[in-house]
Design a protein around this motif. Structure first.
Motif, PDB file in Angstrom:
ATOM      1  N   ALA A  84      12.586  10.452 -15.453  1.00 11.59           N
ATOM      2  CA  ALA A  84      13.091  11.797 -15.746  1.00 11.59           C
ATOM      3  C   ALA A  84      12.448  12.826 -14.836  1.00 11.59           C
ATOM      4  N   ALA A  85      11.142  12.687 -14.589  1.00 10.83           N
ATOM      5  CA  ALA A  85      10.455  13.605 -13.677  1.00 10.83           C
ATOM      6  C   ALA A  85      11.033  13.503 -12.266  1.00 10.83           C
ATOM      7  N   ASP A  86      11.378  12.281 -11.859  1.00 12.73           N
ATOM      8  CA  ASP A  86      12.010  12.106 -10.543  1.00 12.73           C
ATOM      9  C   ASP A  86      13.357  12.827 -10.487  1.00 12.73           C
ATOM     10  N   PHE A  87      14.121  12.750 -11.578  1.00 17.56           N
ATOM     11  CA  PHE A  87      15.403  13.453 -11.634  1.00 17.56           C
ATOM     12  C   PHE A  87      15.195  14.964 -11.518  1.00 17.56           C
ATOM     13  N   ASN A 430      23.396  15.458 -15.882  1.00 19.33           N
ATOM     14  CA  ASN A 430      24.118  14.526 -16.752  1.00 19.33           C
ATOM     15  C   ASN A 430      23.464  13.149 -16.715  1.00 19.33           C
ATOM     16  N   GLN A 431      23.061  12.722 -15.525  1.00 25.02           N
ATOM     17  CA  GLN A 431      22.379  11.433 -15.401  1.00 25.02           C
ATOM     18  C   GLN A 431      21.023  11.473 -16.104  1.00 25.02           C
ATOM     19  N   LYS A 469       9.793  13.393 -29.350  1.00 22.53           N
ATOM     20  CA  LYS A 469      10.145  14.709 -28.830  1.00 22.53           C
ATOM     21  C   LYS A 469      11.600  14.692 -28.374  1.00 22.53           C
ATOM     22  N   ASP A 470      12.175  15.882 -28.304  1.00 23.66           N
ATOM     23  CA  ASP A 470      13.523  16.032 -27.758  1.00 23.66           C
ATOM     24  C   ASP A 470      13.388  16.355 -26.276  1.00 23.66           C
ATOM     25  N   ALA A 471      13.686  15.381 -25.442  1.00 28.10           N
ATOM     26  CA  ALA A 471      13.530  15.551 -23.998  1.00 28.10           C
ATOM     27  C   ALA A 471      14.860  15.788 -23.295  1.00 28.10           C
ATOM     28  N   SER A 472      15.896  16.126 -24.027  1.00 26.41           N
ATOM     29  CA  SER A 472      17.184  16.409 -23.404  1.00 26.41           C
ATOM     30  C   SER A 472      17.077  17.645 -22.533  1.00 26.41           C
ATOM     31  N   SER A 473      17.994  17.786 -21.600  1.00 29.01           N
ATOM     32  CA  SER A 473      17.952  18.930 -20.686  1.00 29.01           C
ATOM     33  C   SER A 473      18.068  20.247 -21.442  1.00 29.01           C
ATOM     34  N   ALA A 474      18.902  20.269 -22.469  1.00 26.65           N
ATOM     35  CA  ALA A 474      19.066  21.503 -23.250  1.00 26.65           C
ATOM     36  C   ALA A 474      17.773  21.864 -23.973  1.00 26.65           C
ATOM     37  N   ALA A 475      17.102  20.854 -24.547  1.00 24.74           N
ATOM     38  CA  ALA A 475      15.858  21.122 -25.274  1.00 24.74           C
ATOM     39  C   ALA A 475      14.756  21.599 -24.341  1.00 24.74           C
ATOM     40  N   SER A 497      10.724  23.990 -13.255  1.00 21.40           N
ATOM     41  CA  SER A 497       9.259  23.979 -13.268  1.00 21.40           C
ATOM     42  C   SER A 497       8.730  23.879 -14.688  1.00 21.40           C
ATOM     43  N   SER A 498       9.329  24.658 -15.597  1.00 17.99           N
ATOM     44  CA  SER A 498       8.912  24.590 -17.006  1.00 17.99           C
ATOM     45  C   SER A 498       9.207  23.220 -17.601  1.00 17.99           C
ATOM     46  N   ALA A 499      10.395  22.673 -17.267  1.00 13.57           N
ATOM     47  CA  ALA A 499      10.772  21.357 -17.791  1.00 13.57           C
ATOM     48  C   ALA A 499       9.810  20.273 -17.294  1.00 13.57           C
ATOM     49  N   LEU A 500       9.422  20.353 -16.029  1.00 10.39           N
ATOM     50  CA  LEU A 500       8.474  19.371 -15.497  1.00 10.39           C
ATOM     51  C   LEU A 500       7.146  19.443 -16.234  1.00 10.39           C
TER      52      LEU A 500
END
Length: 578
Positions: A84-87, A430-431, A469-475, A497-500
């Motif tokens: 996910a971090a790579d994405f 999406n991926q 945890k909810d790791a979806s893009s929206a969350a 940056s925050s998501a990472l």
């Protein structure tokens, strides 16, 4: 029938044979089963104690399987987070590329920031004394406050140029520093008058980078241990806020901020003040540190004796220590960058840089600050947001131009709006979401708010609740998916940056759970061995001892048989009389 009467001697020998026979049978049973206690009849205390120990070992063995499955569940989530971090890094690259390819209407290259010019900021004292350009002061402030935890700053401060000594008065330890963001911009090449935003690539032209890389390539061909600037993120010593530092991407001059715990490349800078005395700006650039020669130029090689010159005229009798990145308006002072990226023994540990061997560490880059200190605000360094950064540059440009109004520079930002293609960005997101959904193990997905309970003992009084945890893009807050303006792209980059940071926090938390379960798993395995060993000590026979017992019993049995035979000879003597 009359009862047969045995003599005392015969009766004694028969009883001895019977006793020996029973002992032989018992010993043979121990030898065949390997146990000295086969039932409660043999030894009630040992039998039931051993049975209790074995039963507990069996119960723990069943829990051990459950722990193994929990380890796999956590590992599935942590593996997904790594991908996910790579994405997220990939979508950050897409956003950055959008800024590069989109450009800014009305922004055209002009004289770079490092050359004295009417609209430049090269020697404006107000901005030169800020944390945007004073890397030396920034580096010292970090070292004074957080010490060795300031990984990039500490490495730069400990660096000394290969070929010189640690105590060299000009190029030894303590002379070098981690550059400020403005100094990195100068190294890349920028037209400050055409900067329309604090972030991004506006005004960046790459002229400096080209000159510096040409010099480094020429030196390398001549056998000097050096390397061109890497097309990646370089750390600066300027702060955006308490937990983020400014950095510059050397591929396109993109300036932005990042939290201090990702990794970046490090080059060391040095300011050489009042070291040169050029006679006129038209003098021949023959190099030297005394009067009658031209001032250093961007891309010149600096030698350890404070002479300088073109890399094409590299003097192999001298030690090259750096490349000129900036020259003051009067030509008396210059800044240089060291010849190669520093390397490190690890990403995040204190003491990860060896100044005696600066270019051969296992890692090509380092975190800005350790995990223990990355959120600490360095009080000696002023924080600059995007708007504050731009305002400081515009003010300096206006003052350098003779007090011209800065409204024109601000107005240029209004021409930057255009529509950018965010389809690739959305495809990768999406991926990313698909990856998060696929990270379950045996029906449990720790990245979709599902929890896992791991039991550690047979009484179920010890357990661990692994919180999902909810790791979806929206969350994670990745909600800006339409790019109509540069501000939209900048917002996406902020969200990434925050998501990472959130992903790394989740990964660290799961890593803690993972280690707890592994430790309990190891403990349970060892405890099972102890219980089984204790049960065996109570019930297992010593085969050497039992073998010796069998041999002794067989000998006693033979002797008893012989004794019985001797005892019966008296009756045989009487029989011979008839």
């Amino acid at each position: 029938m009359d009862k047969v009467s045995l003599t005392a001697s015969m009766r004694s020998n028969l009883l001895s044979l019977q006793n020996i026979s029973r002992q032989v049978d018992s010993t043979q049973n121990r030898l065949s089963t390997g146990k000295k206690v086969n039932s409660a009849i043999d030894n009630p205390s040992s039998y039931y104690t051993a049975r209790s120990l074995s039963n507990r070992a069996s119960d723990l063995d069943a829990l051990l399987d459950s722990m193994g499955q929990a380890v796999s569940t956590i590992k599935a989530a942590t593996t997904a987070l790594e991908t996910a971090a790579d994405f997220l890094e990939q979508v950050a690259a897409v956003a950055t590329q959008a800024l590069e390819s989109g450009g800014v209407a009305g922004a055209t290259p002009d004289e770079p920031i490092y050359i004295p010019q009417p609209s430049g900021i090269s020697d404006d004292a107000a901005i030169r004394n800020t944390s945007l350009f004073d890397g030396k002061a920034n580096t010292q402030a970090m070292i004074d406050q957080i010490g060795a935890d300031a990984l990039a700053a500490t490495a730069a401060n400990q660096f000394y140029a290969p070929g010189t000594s640690k105590n060299d008065a000009n190029f030894g330890q303590g002379q070098w520093y981690l550059p400020a963001i403005g100094e990195l911009m100068e190294m890349y090449g920028i037209d400050a008058a055409n900067m329309t935003d604090g972030y991004g690539t506006t005004g960046a032209n790459g002229d400096n980078k080209t000159a510096i890389n040409d010099a480094l390539a020429t030196l390398k061909d001549a056998g000097v241990d050096c390397a061109t600037l890497t097309n990646g993120h370089y750390w600066s010593s300027s702060e955006y806020n308490d937990s983020s530092s400014w950095r510059l991407h050397m591929n396109n001059g993109y300036r932005y901020y990042s939290s201090k715990n990702p990794c970046g490349y490090v080059r060391c800078f040095q300011l050489l003040e009042n070291c040169f005395n050029p006679s006129t700006s038209s003098a021949d650039a023959s190099g030297g540190s005394s009067g009658g020669v031209a001032a250093p130029k961007i891309g010149d090689v600096m030698y350890s004796d404070l002479t300088y010159g073109s890399a094409d005229d590299y003097d192999k009798s001298k030690t090259a220590v750096g490349i000129v990145t900036w020259v003051s308006e009067d030509g008396k002072s210059a800044k240089i960058v060291n010849l190669k990226d520093l390397r490190f023994s690890s990403y995040s540990s204190t003491g990860n840089f060896n100044p005696d061997d600066p270019y051969t560490g296992a890692q090509a880059y380092t975190q800005h600050t350790t995990n223990a200190k990355w959120t600490e605000d360095v009080t000696g360094i002023d924080n600059y947001t995007f708007d504050q950064f731009l305002a400081a540059i515009q003010e300096a440009v206006a003052e350098s131009a003779g007090g011209a109004d800065t409204g024109e520079a601000v107005a240029l930002a209004d021409t930057a709006d255009k529509t950018y293609d965010a389809s690739q960005y959305q495809t990768i997101l999406n991926q990313y979401d698909s990856l998060i959904k696929d990270s379950s193990y045996k029906g449990i997905n720790l990245l979709q708010n599902q929890d896992l309970k791991v039991t550690f003992n047979e009484s179920r009084s010890a357990w661990l609740d692994v919180k999902g945890k909810d790791a979806s893009s929206a969350a994670l807050g990745l909600t800006t998916t339409e790019w109509n303006t540069i501000e939209d792209i900048a917002q996406s980059l902020k969200e990434i940056s925050s998501a990472l940071n959130q992903i790394r926090s989740m990964s660290a938390e799961l890593g803690s759970y993972y280690n707890i379960v592994l430790n309990r798993q190891d403990f349970t395995e060892n405890l099972i061995n102890v219980l089984e060993e204790g049960a065996d000590k109570l019930t297992l026979a010593d085969m050497n001892e039992e073998s010796a017992n069998m041999l002794a019993l067989q000998t006693r049995q033979q002797l008893a048989t012989n004794s019985l035979s001797l005892a019966s000879q008296a009756a045989q003597s009487i029989l011979r009389l008839f």
